[in-house]
Design an enzyme around this catalytic site. Structure first.
Site, PDB file in Angstrom:
ATOM      1  N   ASP A   1       0.806  -1.217   0.000  1.00  0.00           N
ATOM      2  CA  ASP A   1       0.000   0.000   0.000  1.00  0.00           C
ATOM      3  C   ASP A   1       0.842   1.273   0.000  1.00  0.00           C
ATOM      4  O   ASP A   1       0.405   2.319   0.492  1.00  0.00           O
ATOM      5  CB  ASP A   1      -0.955   0.023   1.206  1.00  0.00           C
ATOM      6  CG  ASP A   1      -1.974  -1.103   1.145  1.00  0.00           C
ATOM      7  OD1 ASP A   1      -2.246  -1.589   0.040  1.00  0.00           O
ATOM      8  OD2 ASP A   1      -2.486  -1.509   2.205  1.00  0.00           O
ATOM      9  N   ALA A   2       2.047   1.205  -0.544  1.00  0.00           N
ATOM     10  CA  ALA A   2       2.937   2.366  -0.496  1.00  0.00           C
ATOM     11  C   ALA A   2       3.400   2.817  -1.875  1.00  0.00           C
ATOM     12  O   ALA A   2       4.220   3.722  -1.984  1.00  0.00           O
ATOM     13  CB  ALA A   2       4.144   2.062   0.392  1.00  0.00           C
TER      14      ALA A   2
END
Lengths: 286, 286, 286, 286
Positions: free
Chosen positions: A231-232
Site C-alpha cells: 500500500d505504499a
C-alpha cells in the site's frame, strides 16, 4: 486507416533544460505531424525534471513510422538524454484483472470496457475464488480460477504468471492477496491496485473498521501502482465521501465501495490513455 | 424576554433502553415546553448508548427554570442514569483563542464572530508571538502576548491559565505549541484544535511537506478536541481539497489554509451550538 | 532584476493549423528563452481554434524586450494571424473593487491581497454605501463612497468612471447595482462579478430565496465576466455546497457566502495570472 | 420472526403544536415499542408544519399490529389531525423500472438490488426499445418491450399501465418519453425520474449540449418525483461533477452519467426506506 489509428502518442521525461519543446515540436512539424494535444510539467525550471505528453496525427504507414521513430531517437531524444516512448493509439493496451470476491470494482470496469470508455482490451479475469465466474462470462470475457492455498502461494503465483503473460497491464479489482516481490518482478508490467482508504491513512487490512473506530468524517479510496512495499506505491488517484456518526462499519463499506469503483476506473482509464507519468514515488497525471 | 432567550437546550447521553423519549417528552410537555428541534442517536438498539439533543421554548423566569431543572433531575434523569446538561441559549459561550503567527484561521473566526455566526463571545486572544496584535484589536478584542521561551514553558502555561480562567472554550487557531497534559487538566474546559492534514494521515509536524512527498491527490484539515495524546483527540470535522502534481508544498499550504479555516469555523460553531457529543474517542455531530 | 521580474507571459489564440507550437517554441529558444510552463488547447484539430499560455524567462532589458516583441509579431504572430499578448509578470494588474454592503467577498479578497496571493494590486474600493469604509481603510486602501440615487444613476456612473480610470480590472464583490452598457463600454477593461447562484439557475435577484422555494439540494456561486446582458457573461468558475431541508433562506445565504468568496477569489486570482482566455461566450481556464 | 420483520416504520406530518412527540412516544412506550431511530423537522415552531419518521421494534403478530394501528389512529393521529402511515419494514416495496436505451442507471440499480442495498424488490423492466433485454434478464428480472409509436402513445401508455399495476414505485432510469398527466393519474404511485442536469438549470432536452454551450464548470444530475409539469417535481437529490474546457459534450455526458447513476440510486434507496417526505413542492429527506 481509421481516424483513431492516425493518432500517435509521445511521452518524454528528462532533465529540464532550454530547447526541449522547440526541438520536439520542430521535429514533429517538419515530419508533417499535427499536434492534437500537449501537456508538459517542470518540477523546477532550474535543475528540475521535465515531463511531456503529446498526441499528434501523422499520416504514415507502419514502415515509415518505424523510420520516423528512429530519426526521433537520434535527432531529439539522444541529445537531451530523454526517457521516451512513442506508439500509435490504434493498439489498445491488453488488460488482465485479478479479483477475489467483491464484485463492485470488477463489474464497474467490465461495464466501462463494454461501453468503450477505456483505451484497453480486458482479455482475462483471474480470481482466487470461483464466485464471480458467471458475471464475468456474461461480458464474454474468460474467467480463470486460481485458488491460493495456504503454504502454496508460490505455486499459485506461477500459474497466475503463466496466465498473465502477454498482458500490458494488470489491475487488482479488490484482490485480497498480497503479491510477492518475485511475482511483481517476473510479471514486469504495471499493476494498479485499489485500496479502500485514503492512503497513507489506514494502510493494510480492515480500513473501514479502523476508520469507524477513529471517528473520521470522510472515508476514501486510493488507486496506486503496486510496489513490493504494501500500500505504499505511487498514488494515481484518490477521492473521499462524507460519513456521519450514523454509519456503522457496514455503511462505511457500502458508501466507500462507490468511491472505490470510481477511483479505480479513473486510474485505469488514465493509465490506458498514458496520462500517468512517474516521478520518484509520486505521479504526474496529465 | 426576547425570542432567543426563551430557548432551552438539553443534552442527554445514557445507556439505551425503552421509554427514554417518552419520559423526556412527556415531562417537557407537561411543563408547557414546545419542542423546536430534536435529534437522537442510538449506537445499537440492544445494549448500545443513547444520545439526544433537544431545543424547546419554555416561558419561565430564572427561579422557575431552576426548579424545573431540579424536577427533571429527579423525575427523568435519575431513573435512566442519564448524563445530562440543560441551559438557556441566551447565555453564549465565552471563548478564548490561542494563536501563533498564521492569521487565516484567526481572522476567519473573528469575522464570523463579528457577523453573529457563532453562538459565542470571543473575549480574548492569547499568542506566543506579538505579530497579530493589530489585526485582533481592530476587531475590538483584547490581545495578550505570552512568549513561550525554551525551558520556561511551564511558566508560560501558568500565565496562560491565569488569562484563560473563566472561559468555557479555548480554540487553537493554528497554535504551534503542544499543550501539556497538566495544562489541559488545569484548564478543565474543552479545547478545539485545527490540524492541517486529514488525520490520522500526517499527524505531527510538517503535514503539507509530507503530503507533497507522498504524492497524495487531496489535502485536508481536521478539527478535533485536544487530548494529551498529540493529534489524536476526538474528530469533530474534516474536509479535503484536490491538489495536482503542479502544486508545490507552498501551493498545498495555500489551498489547505482555505480548508483549515472552513473546517475550524464549522467545528467551533457546532460546539457553540452544543451539537457535538462525545462517544468514546469519537463524536456524534447533530 | 528579481527572479519574478524575469518571467514573461505569452497568450495566443488563433485558428488551429500545423506548426504553431514549433514556430513559437523555436522563436523563443533562439531568443534564449527558457520555458517555465506551457498550456495549450485545441477546440478541434480540424478547423478549430487554438489557445496557448506560456511562461518563460528571458534575461533582457526593457529595450531589448520591446525589440523581441516586435520580431515575434513579424516572424510568428502575423503568419498565423494570431491574437496575442505578451508582457512581463513583474507588472501586477491594478485592481479596483466595487461593493455594496455585504463584506464577505470584499474582506476575503483584501486579505488575500495582503497575503500576497494575488498577482495584482488593489488600489481602490468604490461603494454605493458608506458602511464598509473602516474595514477597507484598515487594510490601507482608499475607500470612495459614490451614492447611486434613483434617477441619477448616469451621474453616479460618470463619477465611478472617473475614479476607475487607469485600472486594469474591476471586480464586483457583491455590488448590487446593474452596470449600464454605456458604463461597460466606457470602462473598457474586464469586469468580474460574483453571482450568488449556480448560473444559469436563478439568474437575477433573490437567488437564495428562489433556491429555497425550489427545494434544491445544493446552492452555488458563479464568477463571470460582466457583459451587458445580466448574469449571462462568460463563466470563469463555479462551486456548490450541500444544503438540507433544515436550512431556511438565511442558512442558505450563510452557507452560500462561504462559496461566494472562494469562487470569487479563485476567479480574480486566475484572471490576474492570465489563466482565463475567452472562447465565444465561454472561458478556457489554464 | 426475523430481526428485520420486527421493525415498524411510522411517518407523520401535521400542523406543528406542543405535545406531538410526547403523545407519540408515550403511546409507543406503553404499547411496548422500542424506538430504534427517530427524525423530526419543524418548518417553523409557530404555525409551521411538523414532520416525523420513526422506526421501532414491537413484538406483535399481524392481528395485534392491526389493532395497535387502530388505537394509534384514535388516540394519537386524530387529535392532532395527522397525515400518517405505519407499516412493517418486512414488506419491501415492489418496484418497476422504465428505461429507453441508456444502460448506466438501469444496470447500477439492478446491481444494487442484487447486492441487497435497496429495501425494495425490482420485479419488472419496461422499455420502449428492445436493446437492454439481455442485460435485464441476466439479473433474472422480466423485461417487457412496449414500443411507443408516433401518434399511438395513449395506446402504449395503456399497455404500460397494465404491466405496472400492483407496483408501489415506478422509477425512470433514463426513460426518454414524457409521461402524460393521465398516465400519472391512473398509475397513482410515486414515480422517480433522473434528469441529467442540475435542475432548474437545463430542464428539458439536450442538457449536456446546452451546458457545454453555456460554459458551466460543473455538470449535475437531479432525481425528482415526476409531476405533470416537465422536470419540475419535488427534488429528492442532486449532485455535480467538475468539468473543464477540455471536455466536449460527449465527455460531459460520460462524466455526467456517473453522477446520474449515483444520484438516482440514492433517491431510490431513500424512497424505499421512507426517508423522503413531501412539503409543498420540496422534499424533507431524513
Amino acid at each position: 486507416m481509421s481516424a483513431i489509428a492516425a493518432i500517435t502518442r509521445l511521452l518524454i521525461s528528462c532533465a529540464d533544460r532550454p530547447g526541449i519543446v522547440a526541438a520536439v515540436s520542430r521535429f514533429l512539424h517538419e515530419a508533417g505531424a499535427n499536434i492534437v494535444s500537449s501537456d508538459q510539467h517542470t518540477t523546477d525550471p532550474e535543475g528540475g525534471s521535465f515531463f511531456m505528453r503529446m498526441e499528434f496525427t501523422l499520416p504514415m504507414d507502419r514502415a515509415e513510422h518505424a523510420e520516423f521513430e528512429r530519426r526521433f531517437a537520434t535527432a531529439v531524444a539522444e541529445p537531451f538524454a530523454m526517457h521516451w516512448q512513442m506508439w500509435q493509439v490504434s493498439t489498445p493496451k491488453r488488460i488482465a484483472v485479478m479479483v477475489s470476491r467483491y464484485d463492485h470494482c470488477l463489474l464497474d470496469i467490465l461495464w466501462r470496457h463494454r461501453r468503450g470508455e477505456l483505451e484497453g482490451d480486458i482479455g482475462l479475469v483471474v480470481s482466487n475464488h470461483p464466485d464471480l465466474r458467471a458475471d464475468v462470462e456474461a461480458f464474454g470475457i474468460p474467467f480463470e480460477h486460481v485458488p491460493v492455498e495456504k503454504g502454496r502461494k508460490a505455486e499459485a503465483e506461477q500459474r497466475q504468471l503463466a496466465l498473465l503473460a502477454g498482458y500490458d497491464l494488470v489491475i487488482l479489482a479488490r484482490y485480497m492477496q498480497i503479491l510477492s516481490a518475485e511475482f511483481l518482478e517476473q510479471l514486469a508490467v504495471p499493476v494498479i491496485n485499489i485500496h479502500h482508504s485514503f492512503l497513507p491513512a489506514f494502510a493494510g487490512a480492515g480500513p473501514y473498521q479502523r476508520a469507524r473506530e477513529k471517528g473520521v468524517k470522510l472515508v476514501g479510496a486510493t488507486a496506486h501502482y503496486v510496489t513490493p512495499e504494501l500500500d505504499a506505491g505511487p498514488i494515481i488517484e484518490q477521492d473521499v465521501i462524507r460519513v456521519t456518526h450514523r454509519g456503522d462499519a457496514a455503511t462505511l463499506e457500502r458508501l466507500g465501495s462507490d468511491i472505490e469503483r470510481t477511483v479505480f476506473a479513473r486510474a485505469v482509464k488514465w493509465h490506458c490513455e498514458d496520462r500517468v507519468l512517474l516521478h520518484e514515488n509520486t505521479t504526474i497525471v496529465f
